[in-house]
Design an enzyme around this catalytic site. Structure first.
Site, short mmCIF file in Angstrom:
data_model
loop_
_atom_site.label_atom_id
_atom_site.label_comp_id
_atom_site.label_asym_id
_atom_site.label_seq_id
_atom_site.Cartn_x
_atom_site.Cartn_y
_atom_site.Cartn_z
N THR A 221 0.84 -1.20 0.00
CA THR A 221 0.00 0.00 0.00
C THR A 221 0.88 1.25 0.00
O THR A 221 1.97 1.23 0.56
CB THR A 221 -0.85 -0.04 1.29
OG1 THR A 221 -1.74 -1.13 1.18
CG2 THR A 221 -1.63 1.24 1.53
N VAL A 250 -13.38 -4.68 2.04
CA VAL A 250 -12.75 -3.36 2.05
C VAL A 250 -11.90 -3.26 3.31
O VAL A 250 -12.34 -3.64 4.40
CB VAL A 250 -13.82 -2.24 2.04
CG1 VAL A 250 -13.16 -0.88 2.20
CG2 VAL A 250 -14.64 -2.28 0.75
N THR A 271 -0.59 1.40 7.05
CA THR A 271 -0.50 0.21 6.19
C THR A 271 -0.39 -1.03 7.07
O THR A 271 0.26 -0.98 8.11
CB THR A 271 0.70 0.31 5.22
OG1 THR A 271 0.75 -0.89 4.44
CG2 THR A 271 2.02 0.50 5.95
N THR A 273 -2.60 -5.02 8.06
CA THR A 273 -3.83 -5.79 7.93
C THR A 273 -5.02 -4.95 8.38
O THR A 273 -5.21 -4.68 9.57
CB THR A 273 -3.73 -7.10 8.74
OG1 THR A 273 -2.56 -7.79 8.29
CG2 THR A 273 -4.94 -7.98 8.52
N GLY A 274 -5.80 -4.50 7.39
CA GLY A 274 -6.83 -3.49 7.63
C GLY A 274 -7.85 -3.86 8.68
O GLY A 274 -8.42 -2.98 9.35
N1 ASP Z 1 -4.16 -1.81 4.80
C1 ASP Z 1 -4.41 -2.44 3.52
C2 ASP Z 1 -5.71 -3.21 3.58
O1 ASP Z 1 -5.95 -3.88 4.59
C3 ASP Z 1 -3.32 -3.36 3.09
C4 ASP Z 1 -1.93 -2.86 3.31
O2 ASP Z 1 -1.71 -1.79 3.86
O3 ASP Z 1 -1.01 -3.54 2.90
O4 ASP Z 1 -6.43 -3.20 2.64
#
Ligand code: ASP
Length: 363
Positions: A221, A250, A271, A273-274
């Site tokens: 990201t 999402v 950034t 794991t959302g």
């Molecule tokens: N935060 C992003 C999501 O979970 C992924 C990432 O930052 O790598 O969609």
């Protein structure tokens, strides 16, 4: 890595520190600064070949140049954030725009958001396909609609009305991301999707590259936070989300307060794991810590570095989440904090050295 322990945090005198920050801001109204990330994850020296590492460092360097030129020349933070993210969305190294990860159905569903700190205006798009620059769509939502977040087909219809550029699905295609998705889909026991129409013929990938992607496959990201000479902070984030995501998933990146936040004192892009960042409201939470310190709460950290560490090394880590943030204060102070082995990151500003770093043991 700039990590503060709880003991150090407890020893800080909150109000004195932030007063210093405000004083610095007042002394130098012409201050500008920028901080950038290109994702966090299991990024380690032994899984990165020299060529790939050089390519990431060059991309981060170019991003600093692009944003620094705009800000040093008196340009607006909103333009610096949008322009830097647009360039990173076109760079197949990053999981945003071209180079985005694939869903389990073999599609690229893109998310992006942007927020302006002095007015608290914000815009976001989620689950869009075909828009070349999701960050520009997010800015258009902020500036040209009555809404904050648009999703899927509705967001695309709006983007067409705004005359934004559309591309065919094959534009986003990279062999590395496709293979990474194939591996994940195989492990999930799902059928392999067909390659998108117009995608190049399958090519050989060096095992080392695949290994790196496998380990950091959910990441890449991009995010930028900038302070312009007028004192406005803007934060933005753009992503393809997580590999082999399903059912219109999402993440945090388009969620204002989770993956992106800015107010008059502070800006954050996240950034990781959302699913963790959403539940902990990570980006707004860091700015709230800074705001409370500014209001004189003595038990609150005065510096953005301390606020970032408190939330990432504390709340995020405690919940079992992985990832990191970049943060910027109205005084031009930049910070990052992450609990993964590495994070692609860079910062620069008036009177500050340029920093480009990847691994956890770098500055
Ligand atoms: N935060 C992003 C999501 O979970 C992924 C990432 O930052 O790598 O969609």
């Amino acid at each position: 890595m700039r990590i503060f322990t709880a003991a150090i945090l407890a020893g800080l005198t909150a109000s004195a520190g932030f007063a210093q920050d405000s004083e610095n801001a007042a002394q130098d109204e012409n201050r500008w600064a920028i901080v950038i990330h290109g994702g966090a994850g299991v990024i380690e020296r032994d899984s990165m070949d020299a060529e790939t590492e050089a390519a990431y460092r060059a991309a981060l360097d170019a991003a600093l140049d692009r944003g620094g030129d705009i800000l040093a020349g008196g340009g607006a933070a909103i333009d610096a954030v949008e322009q830097v993210i647009r360039a990173m969305e076109d760079d197949p190294l990053f999981n945003a725009g071209r180079g985005a990860v694939f869903t389990a159905e073999g599609r690229n569903e893109l998310d992006a958001s942007i927020m302006t700190g002095d007015t608290l205006e914000a815009g976001a798009v989620a689950g869009v396909t075909g828009i070349r620059h999701p960050i520009t769509a997010a800015r258009a939502v902020m500036e040209n609609s009555r809404h904050v977040m648009l999703t899927g087909e509705g967001a695309e219809a709006f983007a067409r009305e705004q005359d934004l550029e559309f591309v065919a699905p094959a534009f986003y295609f990279t062999e590395r991301r496709w293979r990474s998705m194939e591996r994940a889909v195989g492990e999930m026991g799902l059928p392999l999707p067909d390659r998108p129409e117009g995608a190049p013929e399958p090519e050989d990938i060096e095992e080392g590259h695949l290994d790196l992607l496998e380990r950091e496959h959910r990441f890449g990201t991009v995010g930028v936070v900038a302070l312009d000479r007028s004192g406005t902070i803007v934060a933005g984030t753009s992503t393809g989300g997580t590999t082999a995501k399903r059912w219109g998933r999402v993440g945090d990146s388009p969620v204002i307060g989770a993956g992106t936040y800015a107010n008059a004192l502070c800006g954050v892009s996240a950034t990781g794991t959302g699913e963790y960042f959403i539940r902990l409201n990570i980006a707004a939470r860091i700015c709230l810590e800074v705001e409370m310190a500014d209001r004189g709460a003595e038990d609150r950290p005065y510096a953005v570095q301390d606020a970032a560490d408190l939330v990432i090394q504390g709340a995020l880590t405690d919940l079992g989440g992985d990832g990191g943030v970049i943060v910027l204060s109205r005084g031009g102070e930049t910070a990052w904090s992450f609990n993964t082995p590495g994070m692609y990151r860079a910062s620069w500003g008036s009177g500050q050295d340029r920093i480009v770093a990847i691994y956890g043991d770098e500055e």
